[in-house]
Write a protein that holds these residues in place. Sequence first.
Motif, short mmCIF file in Angstrom:
data_model
loop_
_atom_site.label_atom_id
_atom_site.label_comp_id
_atom_site.label_asym_id
_atom_site.label_seq_id
_atom_site.Cartn_x
_atom_site.Cartn_y
_atom_site.Cartn_z
N THR A 124 0.83 -1.13 -0.07
CA THR A 124 -0.05 -0.12 -0.11
C THR A 124 0.91 1.48 0.10
O THR A 124 0.26 2.41 0.11
N ASP A 125 2.04 1.04 -0.27
CA ASP A 125 2.97 2.04 -0.03
C ASP A 125 3.70 2.55 -1.50
O ASP A 125 4.90 2.83 -1.44
N ARG A 126 3.13 2.15 -2.56
CA ARG A 126 3.82 2.42 -3.92
C ARG A 126 3.64 3.90 -4.29
O ARG A 126 2.52 4.62 -4.16
N HIS A 127 4.99 4.48 -4.45
CA HIS A 127 4.54 6.02 -4.66
C HIS A 127 5.91 6.43 -5.77
O HIS A 127 6.74 5.33 -6.26
N ASN A 128 6.03 7.78 -6.08
CA ASN A 128 6.79 7.77 -7.27
C ASN A 128 8.12 8.12 -6.92
O ASN A 128 9.17 7.93 -7.64
N GLY A 129 8.47 7.93 -5.47
CA GLY A 129 9.80 7.80 -4.88
C GLY A 129 10.55 6.31 -4.94
O GLY A 129 11.48 6.27 -4.71
N ASN A 130 9.49 5.44 -4.82
CA ASN A 130 10.22 4.12 -4.95
C ASN A 130 10.08 3.25 -6.31
O ASN A 130 10.21 2.08 -6.43
N ILE A 131 9.69 4.17 -7.43
CA ILE A 131 9.81 3.52 -8.86
C ILE A 131 10.84 4.51 -9.39
O ILE A 131 10.88 5.64 -9.30
N ALA A 132 12.11 3.98 -9.78
CA ALA A 132 12.98 4.64 -10.76
C ALA A 132 12.85 4.38 -12.10
O ALA A 132 12.60 3.41 -12.75
#
Length: 260
Positions: A124-132
């Motif tokens: 539930t914590d996918r965000h733009n900072g943990n996809i590169a």
Amino acid sequence: MAASARGQKHGIGYFDVALWGARIEDSSGGVSHLRLNAYARKNTPERPFAVVNDFIASSLGIATGLPVPPGTLVGVYGGGYNYASLAFGDRGDKPPPIIPPKFCEERPWEACGIIAFDHWIHNTDRHNGNIAYLPEFAVAVFDHDLSLLNEAKTADEALALLAKSQDIPVIDHCLTPHLKDVSHFGEWFDRIASVTRREIRRAVSTAHSSELINAELRDALTTFLEHRQTRIGSFVDQTRDQYQKADSWTLDIEEVSSGS
């Protein structure tokens, strides 16, 4: 990083690599020491299951074929384990956060894979900072410490959380409002289903043998993952209203059997 390596691209963007020391001439041929840039995840009082979450989820992401940087459990001085993973970036520089609409437009295959995988591990914590995303290199998906057992503080809390969330899809994923092309979901459903029970149990049992979880939690995590593995298509379909820009909706959501 060694000066001779600066200005060069290595590792297809996954990690900062520099020659370190002399080449080892042996029967394996052409072996050298390398210095690798990596990150280490540790447990904290607020997140006592962070290491096991990241280790199990990342291991299964790699087994699925998702672009998760390679990692492993590493023993630390004084006892216990951290989860160490290779750093993604060009010359050690951390990429900036992704722009979700741009990412979904340019990399719909990976976007579908990330969403499907996050449903599996209930991240539930996918965000733009943990996809590169480095367009000239590749994509990397990391930081899974809030999946699975999330922020449960005790084994009893973790067991209750697994039971409660077993059939709940991930709501308000950061990519779903921007994804136009959902045609790649079918392949990712198949990829997740192809991960065998042996592989799931290997990852969970390693966490148990490393004393990160007890036997009861080991068994509950295994059951949780095997249960959700067959329901990814249903989870995606249940959140259909969140795909506001999808051009069409032609998913085959027939439940599939998990690997043997």
